[in-house]
Design an enzyme around this catalytic site. Sequence first.
Site, PDB file in Angstrom:
ATOM      1  N   LYS A   1     -21.883  16.035 -79.900  1.00 59.71           N
ATOM      2  CA  LYS A   1     -20.623  16.632 -80.384  1.00 59.71           C
ATOM      3  C   LYS A   1     -20.513  16.487 -81.899  1.00 59.71           C
ATOM      4  O   LYS A   1     -20.080  17.415 -82.596  1.00 59.71           O
ATOM      5  CB  LYS A   1     -19.422  15.967 -79.686  1.00 59.71           C
ATOM      6  CG  LYS A   1     -19.378  16.260 -78.193  1.00 59.71           C
ATOM      7  CD  LYS A   1     -18.479  15.290 -77.421  1.00 59.71           C
ATOM      8  CE  LYS A   1     -18.839  15.332 -75.938  1.00 59.71           C
ATOM      9  NZ  LYS A   1     -18.216  14.250 -75.156  1.00 59.71           N
TER      10      LYS A   1
ATOM     11  N   LYS B   1     -23.539  -1.041 -77.405  1.00 61.89           N
ATOM     12  CA  LYS B   1     -23.353   0.075 -78.347  1.00 61.89           C
ATOM     13  C   LYS B   1     -23.289  -0.418 -79.799  1.00 61.89           C
ATOM     14  O   LYS B   1     -23.334   0.356 -80.734  1.00 61.89           O
ATOM     15  CB  LYS B   1     -22.101   0.874 -77.993  1.00 61.89           C
ATOM     16  CG  LYS B   1     -22.218   1.589 -76.625  1.00 61.89           C
ATOM     17  CD  LYS B   1     -20.932   2.304 -76.275  1.00 61.89           C
ATOM     18  CE  LYS B   1     -20.898   2.813 -74.841  1.00 61.89           C
ATOM     19  NZ  LYS B   1     -21.565   4.113 -74.668  1.00 61.89           N
TER      20      LYS B   1
ATOM     21  N   THR C   1     -23.458  11.481 -75.372  1.00 62.61           N
ATOM     22  CA  THR C   1     -23.131  12.899 -75.561  1.00 62.61           C
ATOM     23  C   THR C   1     -22.256  13.064 -76.798  1.00 62.61           C
ATOM     24  O   THR C   1     -22.192  14.140 -77.373  1.00 62.61           O
ATOM     25  CB  THR C   1     -22.384  13.485 -74.337  1.00 62.61           C
ATOM     26  OG1 THR C   1     -21.367  12.562 -73.945  1.00 62.61           O
ATOM     27  CG2 THR C   1     -23.337  13.727 -73.186  1.00 62.61           C
TER      28      THR C   1
ATOM     29  N   HIS D   1     -27.231   7.003 -64.302  1.00 67.63           N
ATOM     30  CA  HIS D   1     -26.609   7.057 -65.633  1.00 67.63           C
ATOM     31  C   HIS D   1     -26.819   5.818 -66.474  1.00 67.63           C
ATOM     32  O   HIS D   1     -26.374   5.775 -67.623  1.00 67.63           O
ATOM     33  CB  HIS D   1     -25.099   7.301 -65.512  1.00 67.63           C
ATOM     34  CG  HIS D   1     -24.760   8.717 -65.231  1.00 67.63           C
ATOM     35  ND1 HIS D   1     -24.604   9.652 -66.223  1.00 67.63           N
ATOM     36  CD2 HIS D   1     -24.587   9.360 -64.066  1.00 67.63           C
ATOM     37  CE1 HIS D   1     -24.326  10.813 -65.674  1.00 67.63           C
ATOM     38  NE2 HIS D   1     -24.313  10.670 -64.365  1.00 67.63           N
TER      39      HIS D   1
ATOM     40  N   LYS E   1     -16.468   5.689 -79.408  1.00 64.74           N
ATOM     41  CA  LYS E   1     -17.029   5.577 -78.056  1.00 64.74           C
ATOM     42  C   LYS E   1     -16.444   4.321 -77.429  1.00 64.74           C
ATOM     43  O   LYS E   1     -15.736   3.566 -78.111  1.00 64.74           O
ATOM     44  CB  LYS E   1     -18.557   5.479 -78.114  1.00 64.74           C
ATOM     45  CG  LYS E   1     -19.079   4.419 -79.116  1.00 64.74           C
ATOM     46  CD  LYS E   1     -20.598   4.346 -79.151  1.00 64.74           C
ATOM     47  CE  LYS E   1     -21.251   5.419 -79.992  1.00 64.74           C
ATOM     48  NZ  LYS E   1     -22.099   6.323 -79.238  1.00 64.74           N
ATOM     49  N   ARG E   2     -16.729   4.086 -76.112  1.00 68.81           N
ATOM     50  CA  ARG E   2     -16.270   2.851 -75.509  1.00 68.81           C
ATOM     51  C   ARG E   2     -16.780   1.656 -76.317  1.00 68.81           C
ATOM     52  O   ARG E   2     -17.860   1.721 -76.916  1.00 68.81           O
ATOM     53  CB  ARG E   2     -16.781   2.747 -74.067  1.00 68.81           C
ATOM     54  CG  ARG E   2     -16.010   3.590 -73.092  1.00 68.81           C
ATOM     55  CD  ARG E   2     -14.557   3.244 -73.057  1.00 68.81           C
ATOM     56  NE  ARG E   2     -14.340   2.030 -72.309  1.00 68.81           N
ATOM     57  CZ  ARG E   2     -13.669   1.960 -71.168  1.00 68.81           C
ATOM     58  NH1 ARG E   2     -13.104   3.046 -70.646  1.00 68.81           N
ATOM     59  NH2 ARG E   2     -13.511   0.816 -70.530  1.00 68.81           N
TER      60      ARG E   2
END
Length: 832
Positions: free
Chosen positions: A670, A564, A666, A366, A558-559
């Site tokens: 969405k 990110k 993901t 992952h 998101k986290r």
Amino acid sequence: MTGEMIGISEELDKQMTIIKTFLEHLEYTLGKDKYSATKYDAFNALAYAVRNHLVERWLDTQQAYYNLDNKRVYYISMEFLMGRALGNSLINLGLWDDFKEAVESLGRDFEELLNEEQDAGLGNGGLGRLAACFLDSMATMSIPAYGYGIRYEYGIFRQAIADGAQVEIPDNWLRYRNPWELDRQEHLHTVKFYGRVITTIDKETGKLVREWVDTEDVMAMAYDTPIPGYQTHTVNTLRLWSAKSSREFDLRFFNEGNYIRAVEKKMQSETISKVLYPADNVIEGKELRFKQEYFLASATVHDVLYRFKKMHTDMRLLPDKVAIQLNDTHPTLAIPEMMRVLIDLEHLDWEGAWDITKRVFAYTNHTILPEALELWPVWFFEQILPRHLQIVYEINDQFIKEIKAAFPDDPHRIARMSIVEEHWERKIRMANLAIVGSHSVNGVAALHSEILKKDLFRDFYEMYPEKFNNKTNGITQRRWLKMANPLLSSLIDEYIGDCWTRDLYELNAKLKPLADNPEFLAKWMKVKRKNKEKLCRYIHKMNEIEVDPDSLFDVQVKRIHEYKRQLLNVLHIVTLYNRIKDNPKAFVVPRTFIFAGKAAPAYAAAKLIIRLINGVAAAVNNDPDVAGRIKVVFLANYSVTLAESIFPASDLSEQISTAGTEASGTGNMKFALNGALTIGTLDGANIEIMEEVGRDNIFIFGLNAAEVAELKERRYNPRDYYNADPELKRVLDQIASGFFSPDIPDLFTPLTDSLLNLGDHYMLLADYASYVACQERVGALFLDKEEWAKKAALNAAGMGKFSSDRTIKEYAEGIWGIKPIDIRPGGAEMEH
Ligand code: IMP
């Protein structure tokens, strides 16, 4: 009676049955009456009424699995981020309307009862939610499947924001009853820890025999949650293990006479399943976590073999009946545990056991972030799992022989590939163990799988090219469109029917043409507006910020993680703010920047990023020059449930990780499924989203993965960008000077230091100009409402590929060799 009357009378019967079951549960299961029943009791009574339907189908399904005895798949994961179950179960069972009407006929607000449910938050982020989407898809596609995990007493912490900073609150989700779980007192397995290994010689065979003795034992007790498929009779099982002290343990310590000490010891042995480790994409390396991983691996292997042995005696049949998918390396101890059981308990020889094990296991990677790759100190094994250490060493010895045979005279390759890392502290490389012990290794998006082959696992790919494959992630459209966005899903149904709920490719075929239909687009825009109004009300309630529903909702949820790049988003916001300050009269596209996400409690930089977002929000939202044209909102406690109300209301989806760092993502899927346009880098599944929706319908910026690698190679210097770009320089100086933290002027210097003085590891400065320019194109397009709506519809229409049904079909065919089973009411079943 006329046909119509018969229909009405059947409807009434159904309603009466639901009401009767509901009231019975309220009275007999919960012991409440109209004087004492709370809203939460009403939710529970409703959940029990729904559970009756689940259990009936669940028993049919489980019996069919035994009767047919087909191959089953076990998906082992340290995390399952399930969210709420009631609404989803009603949708999957096709009972939503019946229950809604029944509840409303009792004078109760249906949505209010649904909102009583707590999230099952047994996961951190993408990896755990993927496991949950996979369970939905496996049940929907009638795959004989089981999820296996840990029943943490405390799930992911609840996040509150105080003075702009994250505060963690324990998520004691089991304090209230969990109506979905069925405790299985009889499904107990002994999990051993510590002790020592005795080696003897078998007198008859002359072989060495190992016995693991003087262990400290903990019991793993099963709790089952039924997982219903959509529009199918199939109900699968999620089995979560809870730690209980063993009877022998109780006897030993309680007989010592010190009652309080004995209770303390008992509590200690039960801490294994107490709490989920709250870090995403990074390992903590704690002994308790190591024990948790073994606890899950061991209990699951024993359960798998118990079920297999009910039907078979020949262990060599195991790979024909069992596939085990490891969700990342976290459950990899299942490999040496399987070897231990096959050799020490089932008395197979090494070669036979190893052949069976490799054919059973498959491993999903992952992440390529080095800080997330699991390395366990050898001394943990020596103390806690001495027999497993012997087995891992033996696996490694055999493996190194294999490397030597394939690549003679290459000691560096051996050092790189060895399962044992020989630095000053010896460590076991769990990814290497997982690859060697599995027949399949997959990444979760095309780019990610290529990086695994060419970079992270290159040596392994050269040795075992046939093991490597890609399975691009997906999401379940039942939760993320049908349930989360009822307005949009009804609109789609009105035009193309509801076939997309079972086959998302129907959107590609049938929704695409509607992107040119003005009537459809007008309705589309109305739906988006309604969803935005609803989110505005929530923002107002939670943050007391007034937000304009006509503004562009620019969303990053998101986290919180440096890779990110929430910080890059902030740099853009501050740039816009400065432009307004310089020229308050100039036209700006109104935007609402929405953030949500948790930071790992020990991750200082991520926590500081949350404070910065809130600092910028305080400055921007209250500045009269801005005049409400841009707003910044940080919504606390991002969770599956909060996500369900954010995606439907979003216009722009921020997917801006440094190219080559996000394995798939993901959330990106969405958002697009709910008609948001993406601004993103060529990273993870963004690339495949671009391929599906078309280059013209997505905003791509920044360096690609090859360019990132090349620039790193050329010695990237962030200061070059800082010195060359006055807008960027101003933003960074402002943040560093305390403009957004007037009370603590140097609060944010660690963030600016990491960019300017510590190498800007994730290359925000290199992508800044490209990002800002791309955002200008976003703003310009947003002014053309019809064109924006058209592209939004084309995004939703391009999402066929990203259903987790497609992903699961690929796993089932390509890795597991498993076919669907058609379950019929009453236990009759057919193979597909
Ligand atoms: P487990 O597989 O032992 O966890 O049992 C789950 C369910 O499968 C049980 O509640 C039964 O409904 C069903 N089941 C268990 N053993 C058998 C069997 O031998 N034949 C048919 N059904 C079984």
